[in-house]
Design a protein around this motif. Structure first.
Motif, PDB file in Angstrom:
ATOM      1  N   ASP A   1       0.840  -1.195   0.000  1.00 22.30           N
ATOM      2  CA  ASP A   1       0.000   0.000   0.000  1.00 22.30           C
ATOM      3  C   ASP A   1       0.876   1.246   0.000  1.00 22.30           C
ATOM      4  O   ASP A   1       1.962   1.245   0.584  1.00 22.30           O
ATOM      5  N   PRO A   2       0.415   2.327  -0.612  1.00 22.82           N
ATOM      6  CA  PRO A   2       1.175   3.576  -0.554  1.00 22.82           C
ATOM      7  C   PRO A   2       1.254   4.070   0.894  1.00 22.82           C
ATOM      8  O   PRO A   2       0.405   3.719   1.721  1.00 22.82           O
ATOM      9  N   PRO A   3       2.273   4.880   1.211  1.00 26.09           N
ATOM     10  CA  PRO A   3       2.386   5.392   2.585  1.00 26.09           C
ATOM     11  C   PRO A   3       1.120   6.129   3.014  1.00 26.09           C
ATOM     12  O   PRO A   3       0.477   6.809   2.213  1.00 26.09           O
ATOM     13  N   LYS A   4       0.795   5.959   4.282  1.00 25.97           N
ATOM     14  CA  LYS A   4      -0.388   6.606   4.857  1.00 25.97           C
ATOM     15  C   LYS A   4       0.076   7.444   6.045  1.00 25.97           C
ATOM     16  O   LYS A   4       0.838   6.967   6.887  1.00 25.97           O
ATOM     17  N   SER A   5      -0.360   8.681   6.108  1.00 24.25           N
ATOM     18  CA  SER A   5       0.004   9.574   7.198  1.00 24.25           C
ATOM     19  C   SER A   5      -0.769   9.211   8.461  1.00 24.25           C
ATOM     20  O   SER A   5      -1.973   8.964   8.420  1.00 24.25           O
ATOM     21  N   LEU A   6      -0.048   9.162   9.565  1.00 21.42           N
ATOM     22  CA  LEU A   6      -0.654   8.931  10.872  1.00 21.42           C
ATOM     23  C   LEU A   6      -0.558  10.221  11.677  1.00 21.42           C
ATOM     24  O   LEU A   6      -0.077  11.224  11.187  1.00 21.42           O
TER      25      LEU A   6
ATOM     26  N   THR B   1       6.120   1.293  10.355  1.00 20.59           N
ATOM     27  CA  THR B   1       5.927   2.702  10.681  1.00 20.59           C
ATOM     28  C   THR B   1       7.254   3.445  10.603  1.00 20.59           C
ATOM     29  O   THR B   1       8.269   2.954  11.086  1.00 20.59           O
TER      30      THR B   1
ATOM     31  N   TYR C   1       4.302   7.807   9.661  1.00 19.78           N
ATOM     32  CA  TYR C   1       3.739   7.293   8.415  1.00 19.78           C
ATOM     33  C   TYR C   1       3.817   5.777   8.452  1.00 19.78           C
ATOM     34  O   TYR C   1       4.742   5.210   9.033  1.00 19.78           O
ATOM     35  N   GLU C   2       2.841   5.123   7.830  1.00 23.22           N
ATOM     36  CA  GLU C   2       2.870   3.665   7.782  1.00 23.22           C
ATOM     37  C   GLU C   2       2.808   3.174   6.352  1.00 23.22           C
ATOM     38  O   GLU C   2       2.222   3.814   5.479  1.00 23.22           O
ATOM     39  N   VAL C   3       3.444   2.032   6.153  1.00 24.59           N
ATOM     40  CA  VAL C   3       3.420   1.332   4.876  1.00 24.59           C
ATOM     41  C   VAL C   3       2.952  -0.084   5.181  1.00 24.59           C
ATOM     42  O   VAL C   3       3.513  -0.749   6.062  1.00 24.59           O
ATOM     43  N   THR C   4       1.922  -0.541   4.480  1.00 23.12           N
ATOM     44  CA  THR C   4       1.369  -1.874   4.712  1.00 23.12           C
ATOM     45  C   THR C   4       1.808  -2.816   3.597  1.00 23.12           C
ATOM     46  O   THR C   4       1.642  -2.507   2.413  1.00 23.12           O
TER      47      THR C   4
ATOM     48  N   ALA D   1       7.878  11.258   5.765  1.00 24.28           N
ATOM     49  CA  ALA D   1       7.192  10.896   4.522  1.00 24.28           C
ATOM     50  C   ALA D   1       8.189  10.380   3.492  1.00 24.28           C
ATOM     51  O   ALA D   1       7.883   9.459   2.738  1.00 24.28           O
TER      52      ALA D   1
END
Length: 133
Positions: free
Chosen positions: A53-58, A115, A63-66, A119
């Motif tokens: 998955d693209p990086p997601k801001s927390l 995590t 930031y998390e990458v799944t 970014a």
């Protein structure tokens, strides 16, 4: 992972992405940001990914990458995490450590969430992890 310690980019070993370490060899390398040096034991497990998955801001600048594992890897990862609670595990690609978390609980979902604090590193992690082998 056998050992980790803070370092500087100048002290990290040169990395040749075209020549990866053999699974039976120990590896001395650094993380993506070249701020930590690692001594890694021989490969314990090789995981196959279906999707990154693209990086997601927390919150609070994280930031998390799944990573989504294929079915065989999901089963292997579930067994591995159950047997290695509280151990460090290093995710490597091209002889670089992408992340080296502590296994806090068994992971049976087939998803690994990594995590990061920037970014830029999250984007680089997603790009490296998602690139075909």
């Amino acid at each position: 992972m056998t050992k980790s310690q803070p370092t500087s980019p100048q002290k990290c070993p040169a990395i040749d992405p075209n020549h990866t370490a053999a699974p039976t060899d120990a590896l001395t390398t650094c993380d993506i940001g070249r701020t930590t040096s690692y001594l890694l034991a021989p490969e314990a497990l090789r995981l196959g990914l279906m999707h990154v998955d693209p990086p997601k801001s927390l919150t609070a600048g994280f930031y998390e990458v799944t990573l989504i594992l294929d079915q065989a890897s999901a089963a292997a990862w579930a067994s591995y995490t159950a047997a290695h609670l509280q151990d460090h595990v290093a995710f490597i690609r091209d002889n670089l450590v992408l992340e080296a978390p502590i296994i806090e609980e068994p992971v049976a979902s087939g998803r690994i969430v990594l995590t990061t604090q920037t970014a830029e590193v999250a984007a680089q992690l997603a790009q490296l992890a998602g690139r075909p082998a």
